[in-house]
Scaffold this active site. Structure first.
Site, PDB file in Angstrom:
ATOM      1  N   ASP A  99       0.822  -1.213   0.000  1.00  0.00           N
ATOM      2  CA  ASP A  99       0.000   0.000   0.000  1.00  0.00           C
ATOM      3  C   ASP A  99       0.854   1.260   0.000  1.00  0.00           C
ATOM      4  OD1 ASP A  99      -2.231  -1.563   0.124  1.00  0.00           O
ATOM      5  OD2 ASP A  99      -2.476  -1.358   2.291  1.00  0.00           O
TER       6      ASP A  99
HETATM    7  N1  URA Z   1      -1.634  -5.986   3.846  1.00  0.00           N
HETATM    8  C1  URA Z   1      -2.083  -4.717   3.777  1.00  0.00           C
HETATM    9  O1  URA Z   1      -3.092  -4.385   4.380  1.00  0.00           O
HETATM   10  N2  URA Z   1      -1.394  -3.832   3.019  1.00  0.00           N
HETATM   11  C2  URA Z   1      -0.267  -4.137   2.358  1.00  0.00           C
HETATM   12  O2  URA Z   1       0.314  -3.278   1.691  1.00  0.00           O
HETATM   13  C3  URA Z   1       0.193  -5.461   2.437  1.00  0.00           C
HETATM   14  C4  URA Z   1      -0.512  -6.367   3.176  1.00  0.00           C
END
Ligand code: URA
Length: 251
Positions: A99
């Site tokens: 993310d």
């Molecule tokens: N889980 C999440 O919530 N975000 C990520 O970027 C990776 C795993």
């Protein structure tokens, strides 16, 4: 060869990206629109948006410490891309995603075959996260997290989850270590939120045997031949990241 595999092997992008291109009917094989049930020969004339697809020569494998504020893809207007943090001539893409507000290990490559393998649910390598959550999850909550919960009608796979014993932790927030075998979209955040402990910070510290180690945000390194072989192989028994050596994952 399966169509999405052909595209991935030619370095077009991750497996998901290739599937999207096929669904959007942007790919042709010998003049016909590519479909998922085609068997694509290695010498076929394959084009994406009319441009011929050529297999790239040198394969590159990098580990990047993605800083917060960068997205894993490129080409989204007004967004900074993690791919612009590395300076190599090859066109790379991220293996799986992280993310925008998350930090930590992101693998970059032009080897779609490897990316296909690493992100394929059958071979999915462990991913390990340090997660700062609101509040302090009870043992009962951790057990639910470990066993899997229903997200959008589908149960998450069992996970290894434990509280970090020697991290700075208060009653308002707690560092939790999470090891997953699957990679559903925003899985850690969605599960934590559903369990009543929204995520405040997320750091990926390991993918398979590749450790984030002491890379600083924005720094990257090339993977060794052994690390690349490990990613291409069926996942072996994996060791937790070496951040806090006295912790052991709950079974
Ligand atoms: N889980 C999440 O919530 N975000 C990520 O970027 C990776 C795993």
């Amino acid at each position: 060869m399966k169509p999405q595999r052909f595209l991935a092997a030619a370095g077009i992008g991750s497996r998901r990206m290739c599937e999207r291109l096929i669904l959007e009917q942007r790919v042709t094989v010998n003049g016909q629109t590519m479909t998922f049930n085609m068997d694509v020969q290695s010498d076929a004339d394959v084009r994406v948006d009319g441009k011929p697809v050529h297999a790239s020569d040198e394969s590159i494998y990098l580990a990047l410490h993605k800083p917060a504020g960068y997205i894993s893809d490129r080409g989204i207007p007004h967004e900074k891309s993690a791919l612009d943090l590395v300076s190599v001539p090859q066109r790379l893409f991220a293996v799986g995603r992280l993310d925008k507000d998350a930090t930590g290990l992101l693998l970059l490559t032009n080897d779609g075959e490897m990316a296909f393998h690493v992100t394929h649910p059958r071979y999915e390598h462990e991913k390990e996260y340090r997660v700062l959550v609101s509040g302090r999850p009870s043992e009962d909550t951790l057990d639910q997290w470990r066993a899997g919960i229903i997200l959008h009608g589908e149960k998450t796979a069992p996970a290894k989850v434990w509280l970090e014993s020697n991290a700075r932790t208060t009653t308002q927030e707690t560092w939790v270590r999470v090891i997953l075998h699957e990679g559903r979209k925003r899985q850690v955040k969605r599960v934590a939120r559903q369990l009543g402990h929204p995520v405040k910070q997320l750091i990926r510290v390991r993918i398979g045997a590749i450790q984030l180690g002491d890379l600083k945000p924005g720094e990257w390194r090339r993977l060794s031949a052994g690390e690349v072989d490990g990613l291409k192989a069926t996942p072996p028994t994996q060791q937790p990241a070496m951040y806090f050596s006295d912790e052991t994952p709950a079974q």
